[in-house]
Write a protein that holds these residues in place. Structure first.
Motif, PDB file in Angstrom:
ATOM      1  N   THR A  17      -0.231  -0.844  -1.579  1.00 18.66           N
ATOM      2  CA  THR A  17      -1.520   0.027  -0.885  1.00 18.66           C
ATOM      3  C   THR A  17      -2.760   0.248  -0.772  1.00 18.66           C
ATOM      4  O   THR A  17      -3.491   0.410   0.081  1.00 18.66           O
ATOM      5  N   ASP A  32       2.772   7.678  -0.260  1.00 20.14           N
ATOM      6  CA  ASP A  32       3.568   7.721  -1.321  1.00 20.14           C
ATOM      7  C   ASP A  32       3.690   9.088  -2.212  1.00 20.14           C
ATOM      8  O   ASP A  32       2.535  10.335  -1.651  1.00 20.14           O
ATOM      9  N   THR A  46       5.857   4.383  -4.219  1.00 20.09           N
ATOM     10  CA  THR A  46       5.524   4.337  -2.052  1.00 20.09           C
ATOM     11  C   THR A  46       7.581   4.658  -1.448  1.00 20.09           C
ATOM     12  O   THR A  46       8.347   3.722  -1.841  1.00 20.09           O
ATOM     13  N   ASP A  50       3.219   1.314   4.115  1.00 23.90           N
ATOM     14  CA  ASP A  50       1.515   1.599   4.612  1.00 23.90           C
ATOM     15  C   ASP A  50       1.187   0.966   5.530  1.00 23.90           C
ATOM     16  O   ASP A  50       2.123   0.019   6.213  1.00 23.90           O
TER      17      ASP A  50
HETATM   18 MG   LIG Z   1       2.080   1.460  -2.250  1.00 26.77          MG
END
Ligand SMILES: [Mg+2]
Ligand SMILES: Nc1nc2c(ncn2[C@@H]2O[C@H](COP(=O)(O)OP(=O)(O)O)[C@@H](O)[C@H]2O)c(=O)[nH]1
Length: 177
Positions: A17, A32, A46, A50
């Protein structure tokens, strides 16, 4: 390069991330949520993926995807990797067995690695010098793989761009063959 998609993978907390946020030209899309697992030591984790985008100096637009870290989502890793040109494996060198972590992701992407470029980025090397970069290179060689391994601080945009450049150089070299 027909499709400019790169996948970032690695254990929870390895920095997927952070890496995508560090280089994305557009506000990164993150999924997240508060972590229910206190052992990770992170307030957020997460669950989905992403997503970010970066335009390279060459003008090429690259889409960046981060995989969910948890192994129970490994079916998603390979779905995300479809049509990707490369995968960045991020290692958190403060974990108990970073070489085993690398093996987990290399196993998961075994089929993809035949057709896809890959680089390994090792984080937190300042406080955790072992295993060394050479140890990772040796472990790769033992699997018959020759891949770039770089120390990275994913919080540093330049470090993440270096990972990307290394990956793209690999792709260009294989296209030139
Ligand atoms: Mg992450
Ligand atoms: N102190 C320190 N923190 C780091 C370093 N590399 C990454 N981090 C931190 O590690 C965390 C990684 O979390 P995140 O990006 O959410 O990891 P993900 O689960 O792979 O998406 C972030 O809080 C980073 O700031 C490092 O070299 N030193």
């Amino acid at each position: 390069m027909s499709d400019h998609k790169i996948v970032f993978t690695g254990t929870t907390g390895a920095g997927k991330t952070t890496a995508i946020a560090a280089i994305s030209d557009t506000p990164p899309v993150m999924t997240d949520v508060p972590s229910t697992d206190p052992s990770t030591g992170k307030p957020m984790t997460t669950v989905g993926l992403d997503f970010g985008q970066v335009r390279l100096d060459s003008g090429e637009q690259v889409r960046l995807f981060g995989t969910p870290g948890q192994v129970r989502f490994d079916f998603l890793w390979r779905i995300l990797a479809r049509n990707a040109i490369g995968v960045v494996v991020l290692i958190d060198n403060s974990r108990p067995d970073p070489l085993a972590d690398m093996a987990t992701y290399l196993d998961a992407f075994r089929a993809e690695l035949d057709v896809m470029a890959c680089v390994v980025g090792v984080g937190r090397t300042e406080q955790h010098a072992s295993p060394t970069i050479d140890d990772f290179v040796d472990a790769l060689a033992a699997r018959g793989l020759v891949l770039p391994v770089l120390p990275v601080d994913v919080r540093q945009r330049d470090d993440v761009l270096m990972l990307l450049d290394t990956l793209l150089a690999q792709i260009e070299a294989s296209n030139a063959e």
